[in-house]
Design an enzyme around this catalytic site. Structure first.
Site, PDB file in Angstrom:
ATOM      1  N   ASP A  13     -60.614  11.692  22.441  1.00  0.00           N
ATOM      2  CA  ASP A  13     -60.286  13.114  22.450  1.00  0.00           C
ATOM      3  C   ASP A  13     -59.765  13.648  20.861  1.00  0.00           C
ATOM      4  O   ASP A  13     -58.935  14.359  20.690  1.00  0.00           O
ATOM      5  CB  ASP A  13     -58.758  13.480  22.967  1.00  0.00           C
ATOM      6  CG  ASP A  13     -59.010  13.136  24.341  1.00  0.00           C
ATOM      7  OD1 ASP A  13     -60.040  13.292  24.904  1.00  0.00           O
ATOM      8  OD2 ASP A  13     -57.997  12.467  25.071  1.00  0.00           O
ATOM      9  N   LYS A  16     -64.507  15.446  19.291  1.00  0.00           N
ATOM     10  CA  LYS A  16     -65.995  14.797  18.942  1.00  0.00           C
ATOM     11  C   LYS A  16     -66.882  16.029  19.511  1.00  0.00           C
ATOM     12  O   LYS A  16     -67.952  16.391  19.117  1.00  0.00           O
ATOM     13  CB  LYS A  16     -66.214  13.585  19.552  1.00  0.00           C
ATOM     14  CG  LYS A  16     -65.479  12.459  19.288  1.00  0.00           C
ATOM     15  CD  LYS A  16     -65.831  11.169  20.043  1.00  0.00           C
ATOM     16  CE  LYS A  16     -65.364  11.403  21.627  1.00  0.00           C
ATOM     17  NZ  LYS A  16     -63.712  11.300  21.725  1.00  0.00           N
ATOM     18  N   GLY A  40     -64.278  13.870  28.305  1.00  0.00           N
ATOM     19  CA  GLY A  40     -64.175  15.421  28.330  1.00  0.00           C
ATOM     20  C   GLY A  40     -64.135  15.955  26.988  1.00  0.00           C
ATOM     21  O   GLY A  40     -63.406  15.678  26.066  1.00  0.00           O
ATOM     22  N   HIS A  41     -65.424  16.623  26.699  1.00  0.00           N
ATOM     23  CA  HIS A  41     -65.646  17.012  25.455  1.00  0.00           C
ATOM     24  C   HIS A  41     -65.548  18.669  25.407  1.00  0.00           C
ATOM     25  O   HIS A  41     -66.337  19.237  26.013  1.00  0.00           O
ATOM     26  CB  HIS A  41     -66.966  16.664  24.815  1.00  0.00           C
ATOM     27  CG  HIS A  41     -66.841  15.076  24.735  1.00  0.00           C
ATOM     28  ND1 HIS A  41     -67.954  14.317  24.184  1.00  0.00           N
ATOM     29  CD2 HIS A  41     -66.023  14.160  24.797  1.00  0.00           C
ATOM     30  CE1 HIS A  41     -67.794  13.038  24.113  1.00  0.00           C
ATOM     31  NE2 HIS A  41     -66.566  12.706  24.504  1.00  0.00           N
ATOM     32  N   GLN A 223     -65.125   8.514  24.046  1.00  0.00           N
ATOM     33  CA  GLN A 223     -63.972   7.690  24.087  1.00  0.00           C
ATOM     34  C   GLN A 223     -63.690   7.539  22.482  1.00  0.00           C
ATOM     35  O   GLN A 223     -64.210   8.259  21.801  1.00  0.00           O
ATOM     36  CB  GLN A 223     -64.118   6.443  24.732  1.00  0.00           C
ATOM     37  CG  GLN A 223     -63.893   6.504  26.400  1.00  0.00           C
ATOM     38  CD  GLN A 223     -65.248   7.166  27.066  1.00  0.00           C
ATOM     39  OE1 GLN A 223     -66.133   6.482  26.757  1.00  0.00           O
ATOM     40  NE2 GLN A 223     -64.934   7.954  27.814  1.00  0.00           N
TER      41      GLN A 223
HETATM   42  P1  GDP Z   1     -63.362  15.180  22.519  1.00  0.00           P
HETATM   43  O1  GDP Z   1     -62.973  14.443  23.566  1.00  0.00           O
HETATM   44  O2  GDP Z   1     -63.198  14.125  21.304  1.00  0.00           O
HETATM   45  O3  GDP Z   1     -64.460  15.844  22.490  1.00  0.00           O
HETATM   46  O4  GDP Z   1     -62.062  16.064  22.329  1.00  0.00           O
HETATM   47  P2  GDP Z   1     -61.278  16.978  23.586  1.00  0.00           P
HETATM   48  O5  GDP Z   1     -62.116  17.959  23.370  1.00  0.00           O
HETATM   49  O6  GDP Z   1     -60.947  16.009  24.703  1.00  0.00           O
HETATM   50  O7  GDP Z   1     -60.027  17.397  22.626  1.00  0.00           O
HETATM   51  C1  GDP Z   1     -59.940  17.942  21.570  1.00  0.00           C
HETATM   52  C2  GDP Z   1     -59.289  19.477  21.839  1.00  0.00           C
HETATM   53  O8  GDP Z   1     -58.923  19.895  20.571  1.00  0.00           O
HETATM   54  C3  GDP Z   1     -60.134  20.403  22.695  1.00  0.00           C
HETATM   55  O9  GDP Z   1     -59.189  21.073  23.224  1.00  0.00           O
HETATM   56  C4  GDP Z   1     -60.541  21.326  21.326  1.00  0.00           C
HETATM   57  O10 GDP Z   1     -60.843  22.500  21.719  1.00  0.00           O
HETATM   58  C5  GDP Z   1     -59.359  21.190  20.483  1.00  0.00           C
HETATM   59  N1  GDP Z   1     -59.822  21.379  18.932  1.00  0.00           N
HETATM   60  C6  GDP Z   1     -60.955  20.596  18.396  1.00  0.00           C
HETATM   61  N2  GDP Z   1     -60.888  21.013  16.984  1.00  0.00           N
HETATM   62  C7  GDP Z   1     -59.663  21.348  16.842  1.00  0.00           C
HETATM   63  C8  GDP Z   1     -59.036  21.758  15.466  1.00  0.00           C
HETATM   64  O11 GDP Z   1     -59.584  21.890  14.576  1.00  0.00           O
HETATM   65  N3  GDP Z   1     -58.065  22.539  15.920  1.00  0.00           N
HETATM   66  C9  GDP Z   1     -57.370  22.925  16.968  1.00  0.00           C
HETATM   67  N4  GDP Z   1     -56.160  23.440  17.094  1.00  0.00           N
HETATM   68  N5  GDP Z   1     -57.994  22.401  18.156  1.00  0.00           N
HETATM   69  C10 GDP Z   1     -59.085  21.768  17.989  1.00  0.00           C
HETATM   70  P1  IMO Z   2     -63.460  11.295  25.480  1.00  0.00           P
HETATM   71  O1  IMO Z   2     -64.708  11.082  25.299  1.00  0.00           O
HETATM   72  C1  IMO Z   2     -59.360   9.491  25.908  1.00  0.00           C
HETATM   73  C2  IMO Z   2     -59.044   6.138  28.716  1.00  0.00           C
HETATM   74  C3  IMO Z   2     -58.119   6.417  29.581  1.00  0.00           C
HETATM   75  C4  IMO Z   2     -57.466   4.888  29.802  1.00  0.00           C
HETATM   76  C5  IMO Z   2     -58.666   3.947  29.238  1.00  0.00           C
HETATM   77  C6  IMO Z   2     -59.356   3.418  30.537  1.00  0.00           C
HETATM   78  O2  IMO Z   2     -63.024  12.653  26.163  1.00  0.00           O
HETATM   79  O3  IMO Z   2     -62.726  11.136  23.886  1.00  0.00           O
HETATM   80  P2  IMO Z   2     -61.549   4.644  31.976  1.00  0.00           P
HETATM   81  O4  IMO Z   2     -61.410   5.573  33.115  1.00  0.00           O
HETATM   82  O5  IMO Z   2     -62.370   4.890  30.892  1.00  0.00           O
HETATM   83  O6  IMO Z   2     -61.576   3.089  32.555  1.00  0.00           O
HETATM   84  O7  IMO Z   2     -59.787   4.344  31.581  1.00  0.00           O
HETATM   85  O8  IMO Z   2     -59.393   4.671  28.593  1.00  0.00           O
HETATM   86  N1  IMO Z   2     -60.104   7.095  28.198  1.00  0.00           N
HETATM   87  C7  IMO Z   2     -59.948   8.151  27.496  1.00  0.00           C
HETATM   88  N2  IMO Z   2     -59.104   8.694  26.556  1.00  0.00           N
HETATM   89  N3  IMO Z   2     -60.445  10.334  25.734  1.00  0.00           N
HETATM   90  C8  IMO Z   2     -61.462   9.740  26.487  1.00  0.00           C
HETATM   91  O9  IMO Z   2     -62.657  10.165  26.421  1.00  0.00           O
HETATM   92  C9  IMO Z   2     -61.221   8.685  27.308  1.00  0.00           C
HETATM   93  N4  IMO Z   2     -61.877   7.884  28.543  1.00  0.00           N
HETATM   94  C10 IMO Z   2     -61.236   7.098  28.746  1.00  0.00           C
HETATM   95  O10 IMO Z   2     -57.149   7.288  29.595  1.00  0.00           O
HETATM   96  O11 IMO Z   2     -56.504   4.575  28.820  1.00  0.00           O
HETATM   97 MG    MG Z   3     -61.843  14.175  25.574  1.00  0.00          MG
END
Ligand code: GDP
Ligand code: IMO
Ligand code: MG
Length: 427
Positions: A13, A16, A40-41, A223
């Site tokens: 999270d 990415k 979840g991206h 991840q």
């Molecule tokens: P990922 O799994 O690495 O793609 O990240 P996620 O999408 O799960 O979580 C990142 C969250 O931060 C999302 O809600 C993005 O919209 C938000 N986000 C990404 N870059 C920034 C930033 O520079 N500032 C803020 N405030 N939010 C951001």
């Molecule tokens: P993105 O790509 C954050 C965590 C779960 C749990 C562990 C194992 O959005 O960064 P799993 O379901 O993979 O067997 O769970 O890994 N986890 C993540 N945490 N971002 C993710 O993906 C994750 N995918 C799995 O919360 O601790």
């Molecule tokens: Mg994510």
């Protein structure tokens, strides 16, 4: 041309999706190599928020070929749902290639993930319950069903029947659960297979041909480094390889072709699920990070655990992945905090540790040693160059570079595509 690996430097999270979306502007191919719909991206584009679980985050651009590699585990229902969603909005999805080697997540994997977590009680991993662990286990056990098997529907139906029956024995006799309805699964999944079959191809061939033709290939990790099965905080990890080496394995190209390895890191640390996290905060600063940073899971909606930036982790990520640059996200979330702290080392039983420990039980006992830096108050979400940032924010970025030895080439100051400071081209 370049081969760029982009990955999470922390526990996932990191943002990415946002950085991948931004860099796809200059890429011909965008490829996911690991994980499944546990990811979840988020991409924010033209005021709209897209959440991708399986599709590469470059899918919003018409010019890029999107690839789901052999190292990914695919939930057919989720994938079709994502494709249908985009189509309903008039967005193009025709350029998707699903590697024949990708393994399929089946209902029995999801049921086994849930049953296994429940049986662990207090010791549960806190998985996303998407069936990730059991699917990779079946793969390693050579009992999995691969995407290429969807090309022969009679064969596919038979394999699904056999595997569902075999896993029903586990579900009922090991975990005391109700058996799954095998004929219903066979019917439902054969229909998914019929729809997905035209997208199945040789991802490795597509990628290597693109590289040979001088195009830019962007590999998008899911991840993060600390969730890596081999190098993460085992057993509180996922079951795949989110690290740079995983890209070559999961997509089928050689390591000498890689030009850049970008570690995406938040300006602070978060984690979702169980396991040690030295800089976790349970105070008003922790609440600030969660509320201002909207730190709730993209896939499960869970509140993420949050704390100060941990540079022991970023140094570890630099080493494990051979990072050539960092993209630092969510710097805007630190606005208003003073001081801002970075963890520079750990204290473990009276000793100073400079290196990330291999044992999660040691990490559990590690206390962060902080360096305090001055904070800033000005809104930075509209800044587009380093010079526009307040001096304290610049100092923060500079300190990360000094203490990790890796340049921070991108600084994200908000969720939208354009809210990014680029200090130099990615390659
Ligand atoms: P990922 O799994 O690495 O793609 O990240 P996620 O999408 O799960 O979580 C990142 C969250 O931060 C999302 O809600 C993005 O919209 C938000 N986000 C990404 N870059 C920034 C930033 O520079 N500032 C803020 N405030 N939010 C951001
Ligand atoms: P993105 O790509 C954050 C965590 C779960 C749990 C562990 C194992 O959005 O960064 P799993 O379901 O993979 O067997 O769970 O890994 N986890 C993540 N945490 N971002 C993710 O993906 C994750 N995918 C799995 O919360 O601790
Ligand atoms: Mg994510």
């Amino acid at each position: 041309m370049a081969v760029i690996i982009l990955l999470g430097a922390q526990w996932g999270d990191e943002g990415k999706g946002k950085i991948t979306d931004h860099l796809t502007r200059d890429a011909a191919v965008v490829a996911r190599w690991n994980g499944g719909d546990n990811a979840g991206h988020t991409v924010v584009w033209r005021g709209q928020t897209f959440k991708f679980h399986l599709l590469p985050s470059g899918i919003l651009y018409e010019h890029a070929t999107c690839i789901i590699g052999s190292g990914v585990v695919v939930n057919p229902k989720t994938l079709l749902g994502e494709l249908d969603n985009l189509k309903a909005q008039g967005l193009p999805t025709a350029r998707l290639v699903i590697s024949g080697g990708a393994h399929l997540i089946m209902p029995y994997h999801i049921a086994l993930d849930g049953a296994s977590e429940s049986s662990r009680g207090e010791k549960k991993i806190g998985t996303t319950k998407r069936g990730i662990g059991p699917t990779y286990a079946d793969k390693a056990w050579r009992a999995g069903i691969r995407a290429v098997e969807m090309l022969d529907l009679d064969h596919f139906a038979q394999r699904v029947r056999e595997q569902a029956e075999a896993r029903n024995i586990w579900l009922t006799q090991v975990y005391g659960q109700e058996p799954l309805d095998v004929p219903a699964i066979v019917e439902e999944y054969t229909e998914y297979a019929r729809r997905l079959a035209p997208m199945v191809g040789d991802a490795s061939l597509v990628i290597n041909e693109a590289i040979a033709a001088g195009k830019t290939v962007l590999c998008e990790g899911a991840q993060g480094t600390l969730l890596d099965l081999d190098h993460g905080t085992y057993p509180f990890v996922t079951s795949s390889s989110p690290i740079a080496g995983g890209a070559c394995v999961g997509l089928g190209f050689g390591p000498k072709l890689v030009d850049e390895v970008i570690g995406v890191a938040k300006a602070y640390t978060t984690r979702v699920g169980a396991g040690p996290m030295p800089t976790e905060l349970h105070d008003a600063v922790g609440d600030h990070l969660v509320e201002i940073g909207h730190e709730y899971g993209t896939t499960t909606g869970r509140r993420r655990r949050a704390g100060w930036l941990d540079l022991v982790i970023l140094r570890y990520a630099a080493r494990i992945n051979g990072l050539t640059q960092f993209a630092m996200t969510k710097l805007d979330v630190l606005t208003g905090l003073d001081p801002v702290r970075v963890c520079v080392a750990y204290e473990y039983r009276g000793q100073r540790l400079e290196h990330f420990p291999m044992d999660s039980r040691v990490l559990e006992e590690c206390r962060p040693i902080y360096e305090d830096l001055p904070g800033w108050d000005a809104d930075i979400s509209t800044t587009r160059s380093l010079e526009e940032l307040p001096a304290a924010a610049r100092r923060y970025v500079q300190r990360v570079e000094e203490l990790t030895g890796v340049p921070v080439t991108m600084i994200s100051v908000g969720p939208a595509r354009e809210q990014l400071i680029r200090r130099r081209p990615a390659h």
